[in-house]
Design a protein around this motif. Structure first.
Motif, PDB file in Angstrom:
ATOM      1  N   ASP A 183       0.822  -1.217   0.000  1.00  0.00           N
ATOM      2  CA  ASP A 183       0.000   0.000   0.000  1.00  0.00           C
ATOM      3  C   ASP A 183       0.850   1.259   0.000  1.00  0.00           C
ATOM      4  O   ASP A 183       0.342   2.346  -0.239  1.00  0.00           O
ATOM      5  CB  ASP A 183      -0.889   0.024   1.256  1.00  0.00           C
ATOM      6  CG  ASP A 183      -1.848  -1.145   1.274  1.00  0.00           C
ATOM      7  OD1 ASP A 183      -2.180  -1.639   0.180  1.00  0.00           O
ATOM      8  OD2 ASP A 183      -2.250  -1.551   2.365  1.00  0.00           O
ATOM      9  N   GLU A 184       2.135   1.081   0.278  1.00  0.00           N
ATOM     10  CA  GLU A 184       2.990   2.243   0.493  1.00  0.00           C
ATOM     11  C   GLU A 184       3.035   3.173  -0.715  1.00  0.00           C
ATOM     12  O   GLU A 184       2.864   4.384  -0.586  1.00  0.00           O
ATOM     13  CB  GLU A 184       4.392   1.761   0.856  1.00  0.00           C
ATOM     14  CG  GLU A 184       5.358   2.878   1.144  1.00  0.00           C
ATOM     15  CD  GLU A 184       6.743   2.337   1.483  1.00  0.00           C
ATOM     16  OE1 GLU A 184       6.839   1.359   2.251  1.00  0.00           O
ATOM     17  OE2 GLU A 184       7.726   2.889   0.962  1.00  0.00           O
ATOM     18  N   GLN A 185       3.271   2.594  -1.885  1.00  0.00           N
ATOM     19  CA  GLN A 185       3.399   3.441  -3.073  1.00  0.00           C
ATOM     20  C   GLN A 185       2.085   4.124  -3.407  1.00  0.00           C
ATOM     21  O   GLN A 185       2.051   5.290  -3.797  1.00  0.00           O
ATOM     22  CB  GLN A 185       3.881   2.612  -4.262  1.00  0.00           C
ATOM     23  CG  GLN A 185       4.202   3.445  -5.498  1.00  0.00           C
ATOM     24  CD  GLN A 185       5.318   4.460  -5.238  1.00  0.00           C
ATOM     25  OE1 GLN A 185       6.307   4.137  -4.588  1.00  0.00           O
ATOM     26  NE2 GLN A 185       5.161   5.684  -5.717  1.00  0.00           N
ATOM     27  N   ARG A 187      10.516  10.604  -1.140  1.00  0.00           N
ATOM     28  CA  ARG A 187       9.960   9.252  -1.272  1.00  0.00           C
ATOM     29  C   ARG A 187      10.724   8.264  -0.387  1.00  0.00           C
ATOM     30  O   ARG A 187      10.133   7.372   0.233  1.00  0.00           O
ATOM     31  CB  ARG A 187      10.027   8.820  -2.751  1.00  0.00           C
ATOM     32  CG  ARG A 187       9.556   7.394  -3.004  1.00  0.00           C
ATOM     33  CD  ARG A 187       8.073   7.254  -2.727  1.00  0.00           C
ATOM     34  NE  ARG A 187       7.629   5.870  -2.846  1.00  0.00           N
ATOM     35  CZ  ARG A 187       7.675   4.991  -1.860  1.00  0.00           C
ATOM     36  NH1 ARG A 187       8.136   5.343  -0.665  1.00  0.00           N
ATOM     37  NH2 ARG A 187       7.250   3.755  -2.036  1.00  0.00           N
ATOM     38  N   THR A 188      12.041   8.415  -0.345  1.00  0.00           N
ATOM     39  CA  THR A 188      12.859   7.509   0.465  1.00  0.00           C
ATOM     40  C   THR A 188      12.544   7.681   1.950  1.00  0.00           C
ATOM     41  O   THR A 188      12.386   6.702   2.683  1.00  0.00           O
ATOM     42  CB  THR A 188      14.355   7.786   0.219  1.00  0.00           C
ATOM     43  OG1 THR A 188      14.628   7.599  -1.167  1.00  0.00           O
ATOM     44  CG2 THR A 188      15.228   6.837   1.032  1.00  0.00           C
ATOM     45  N   LEU A 189      12.430   8.933   2.375  1.00  0.00           N
ATOM     46  CA  LEU A 189      12.112   9.201   3.783  1.00  0.00           C
ATOM     47  C   LEU A 189      10.723   8.658   4.124  1.00  0.00           C
ATOM     48  O   LEU A 189      10.510   8.056   5.180  1.00  0.00           O
ATOM     49  CB  LEU A 189      12.184  10.713   4.049  1.00  0.00           C
ATOM     50  CG  LEU A 189      12.246  11.145   5.519  1.00  0.00           C
ATOM     51  CD1 LEU A 189      13.509  10.612   6.194  1.00  0.00           C
ATOM     52  CD2 LEU A 189      12.199  12.662   5.640  1.00  0.00           C
ATOM     53  N   TYR A 190       9.797   8.852   3.208  1.00  0.00           N
ATOM     54  CA  TYR A 190       8.429   8.351   3.397  1.00  0.00           C
ATOM     55  C   TYR A 190       8.463   6.826   3.574  1.00  0.00           C
ATOM     56  O   TYR A 190       7.846   6.274   4.491  1.00  0.00           O
ATOM     57  CB  TYR A 190       7.592   8.743   2.174  1.00  0.00           C
ATOM     58  CG  TYR A 190       6.122   8.404   2.240  1.00  0.00           C
ATOM     59  CD1 TYR A 190       5.203   9.318   2.742  1.00  0.00           C
ATOM     60  CD2 TYR A 190       5.644   7.190   1.767  1.00  0.00           C
ATOM     61  CE1 TYR A 190       3.854   9.034   2.786  1.00  0.00           C
ATOM     62  CE2 TYR A 190       4.292   6.881   1.802  1.00  0.00           C
ATOM     63  CZ  TYR A 190       3.397   7.810   2.301  1.00  0.00           C
ATOM     64  OH  TYR A 190       2.056   7.515   2.336  1.00  0.00           O
ATOM     65  N   GLY A 191       9.213   6.179   2.693  1.00  0.00           N
ATOM     66  CA  GLY A 191       9.312   4.715   2.768  1.00  0.00           C
ATOM     67  C   GLY A 191       9.964   4.248   4.054  1.00  0.00           C
ATOM     68  O   GLY A 191       9.635   3.195   4.590  1.00  0.00           O
ATOM     69  N   SER A 192      10.877   5.058   4.541  1.00  0.00           N
ATOM     70  CA  SER A 192      11.582   4.694   5.770  1.00  0.00           C
ATOM     71  C   SER A 192      10.657   4.711   6.983  1.00  0.00           C
ATOM     72  O   SER A 192      10.897   4.016   7.971  1.00  0.00           O
ATOM     73  CB  SER A 192      12.749   5.670   5.973  1.00  0.00           C
ATOM     74  OG  SER A 192      13.355   5.468   7.210  1.00  0.00           O
ATOM     75  N   TYR A 193       9.602   5.506   6.901  1.00  0.00           N
ATOM     76  CA  TYR A 193       8.703   5.651   8.054  1.00  0.00           C
ATOM     77  C   TYR A 193       7.360   4.961   7.882  1.00  0.00           C
ATOM     78  O   TYR A 193       6.623   4.790   8.853  1.00  0.00           O
ATOM     79  CB  TYR A 193       8.465   7.146   8.352  1.00  0.00           C
ATOM     80  CG  TYR A 193       9.588   7.733   9.163  1.00  0.00           C
ATOM     81  CD1 TYR A 193       9.533   7.746  10.542  1.00  0.00           C
ATOM     82  CD2 TYR A 193      10.718   8.227   8.534  1.00  0.00           C
ATOM     83  CE1 TYR A 193      10.589   8.251  11.282  1.00  0.00           C
ATOM     84  CE2 TYR A 193      11.779   8.729   9.265  1.00  0.00           C
ATOM     85  CZ  TYR A 193      11.703   8.739  10.636  1.00  0.00           C
ATOM     86  OH  TYR A 193      12.745   9.221  11.375  1.00  0.00           O
ATOM     87  N   TYR A 194       7.027   4.592   6.660  1.00  0.00           N
ATOM     88  CA  TYR A 194       5.674   4.101   6.407  1.00  0.00           C
ATOM     89  C   TYR A 194       5.321   2.903   7.289  1.00  0.00           C
ATOM     90  O   TYR A 194       4.274   2.865   7.937  1.00  0.00           O
ATOM     91  CB  TYR A 194       5.522   3.746   4.928  1.00  0.00           C
ATOM     92  CG  TYR A 194       4.119   3.357   4.543  1.00  0.00           C
ATOM     93  CD1 TYR A 194       3.176   4.320   4.209  1.00  0.00           C
ATOM     94  CD2 TYR A 194       3.732   2.017   4.537  1.00  0.00           C
ATOM     95  CE1 TYR A 194       1.885   3.966   3.875  1.00  0.00           C
ATOM     96  CE2 TYR A 194       2.439   1.656   4.211  1.00  0.00           C
ATOM     97  CZ  TYR A 194       1.526   2.628   3.875  1.00  0.00           C
ATOM     98  OH  TYR A 194       0.244   2.274   3.557  1.00  0.00           O
TER      99      TYR A 194
END
Lengths: 221, 206
Positions: free
Chosen positions: A70-72, B44-51
């Motif tokens: 779901d992340e993307q 995007r990388t930071l977002y992915g790191s915290y998601y």
């Protein structure tokens, strides 16, 4: 150091969670450990809290597998919101380095990336349909990797090396060959990633939705 | 699956990210790129790191699944718009998770939610005789955590699942250090009543 603590046991007891997770500073760790050595109750509690911590981490590591997909989609929503907001409120600030945006340039770049991605994607899919195109890497040349789940990837031309490396690390991928004639790389999944439930299909699914990736497909093994 | 991997390779798998968050320095470098050049890839990388971390925390806070994405995106909306204002007085992770925590509390207040344990968790469904010990422990853990007030639950999650120090937990939850210790003390006492198998104790130790 015990002398500075009026009630050593109560203080140590309160700090045991951070002795368990390894986040006490050196001074505190030394006296709490010293106390625990002579206090069976604290040793028992420390062991118990370590078990709770381990179980919680295990639970967490197993729980979010579905959320990864779901992340993307979530990020795309946020990015659309940011673009819409910036388009609705054009930058008037004369200082571009103070956290303000340049939406026209962002949108232009995004459009350029999409066009390139589509082009590369078509090239990639065309190559996939060719019966001669099986893998970029000859498996017999890398016997120890031949059974690892692998993914074929074409990165966006706009993606930096640092971004690509970060992306690969996040998915537990390692480039083993490339770039091919169409800019395609072959990457294999790490043992840790496989152990945590990742597959070539799941990783390719996540990668293909990333804005820095033009094309990602699992390689049949 | 047999696989020889390159030695010393640093692998950050989404599932393993929870217990091993990236260093503050690498995250600050990303924030710097966001602030100075509106770098989408860094964002995007930071977002992915915290998601994953935030999804987990928000789930534990009993935020509704449909609200979790909104809370995360509201949080990162702040990160995007305020990146240039972050002065580094605290760790970046405590700043971001703290924003998410406060947003989540607001979401819970708006929704007037009761904890999911009240209507979704069936204590009778736990099989103590399960042959899968880990699975049983997980069930007991879920039961125990859901019995805790949200502040205690968060202190426990931040400490054990995300590995934060007492001071960092205090910064995230915006409370004194001693309050964090008290919350965790009480959480441990409650868990002991629910988790005798996992904690290896009968509840008479403290």
């Amino acid at each position: 150091m015990n002398s500075r603590i009026p009630d050593t046991h109560a203080e140590a007891w309160a700090l045991l969670p951070w002795l368990a997770n390894g986040r006490l500073d050196t001074a505190d760790r030394e006296w709490v450990e010293a106390h625990a050595q002579s206090c069976a109750e604290c040793r028992t509690e420390l062991a118990a809290q370590k078990r709770v911590a381990t179980q919680m981490q295990r639970d967490a590591a197993e729980a979010p597998a579905s959320a990864a997909n779901d992340e993307q989609r979530s990020f795309n929503k946020l990015w659309s919101r940011i673009e819409a907001s910036e388009a609705a409120a054009p930058v008037t600030n004369a200082n571009p380095g103070a956290g303000r945006r340049a939406p026209p340039m962002v949108r232009w770049l995004a459009a350029a990336v999409v066009v390139q991605a589509i082009g590369l994607g078509v090239l990639g899919f065309g190559a996939m349909r060719s019966p001669e195109f099986v893998t970029v890497t000859k498996e017999e040349a890398r016997p120890n990797r031949s059974r690892a789940p692998a993914v074929r990837i074409v990165f966006s031309p706009a993606a930096s090396i640092e971004t690509i490396n970060t992306l690969l690390e996040h998915q537990g991928l390692q480039i083993v060959d490339g770039p091919g004639t169409q800019g395609n790389f072959t990457a294999i999944l790490s043992a840790d990633a496989v152990a945590s439930g990742a597959s070539a299909e799941s990783v390719a699914g996540v990668m293909s939705k990333d804005p820095n990736v033009s094309f990602a497909q699992p390689i049949a093994r | 699956m047999p696989l020889k991997i390159v030695e010393n390779q640093s692998i950050e798998n989404p599932a393993l990210r929870l217990a091993t968050p990236p260093s503050d320095a690498s995250e600050r470098a990303l924030l710097d790129r966001i602030a100075k050049s509106q770098d989408q890839a860094a964002f995007r990388t930071l977002y992915g790191s915290y998601y994953q971390r935030l999804s987990r925390l928000l789930t534990r806070m009993s935020v509704r699944r449909e609200d979790i994405e909104e809370v995360i995106n509201d949080t990162f909306w702040v990160v995007w718009t305020k990146a240039g204002e972050f002065r580094g007085a605290s760790q970046l992770s405590t700043w971001i998770i703290g924003i998410a925590y406060r947003r989540a509390l607001n979401a819970l207040r708006r929704a007037k939610l009761r904890p999911v344990a009240d209507h979704e968790f069936d204590e009778d469904s736990i099989s103590v005789e399960s042959s899968e010990e880990d699975e049983t422990n997980q069930q007991w853990l879920s039961l125990g955590l859901e019995r805790l007030p949200v502040e205690q639950r968060m202190a426990l999650e931040l400490t054990y699942t995300l590995g934060h120090s007492c001071e960092e937990v205090a910064a995230i939850l915006d409370c004194p250090v001693n309050t964090v210790k008290t919350r965790l003390f009480r959480a441990r006492e409650t868990l002991k009543q629910v988790l005798p198998r996992l904690a290896g104790m009968s509840g008479d130790h403290a």
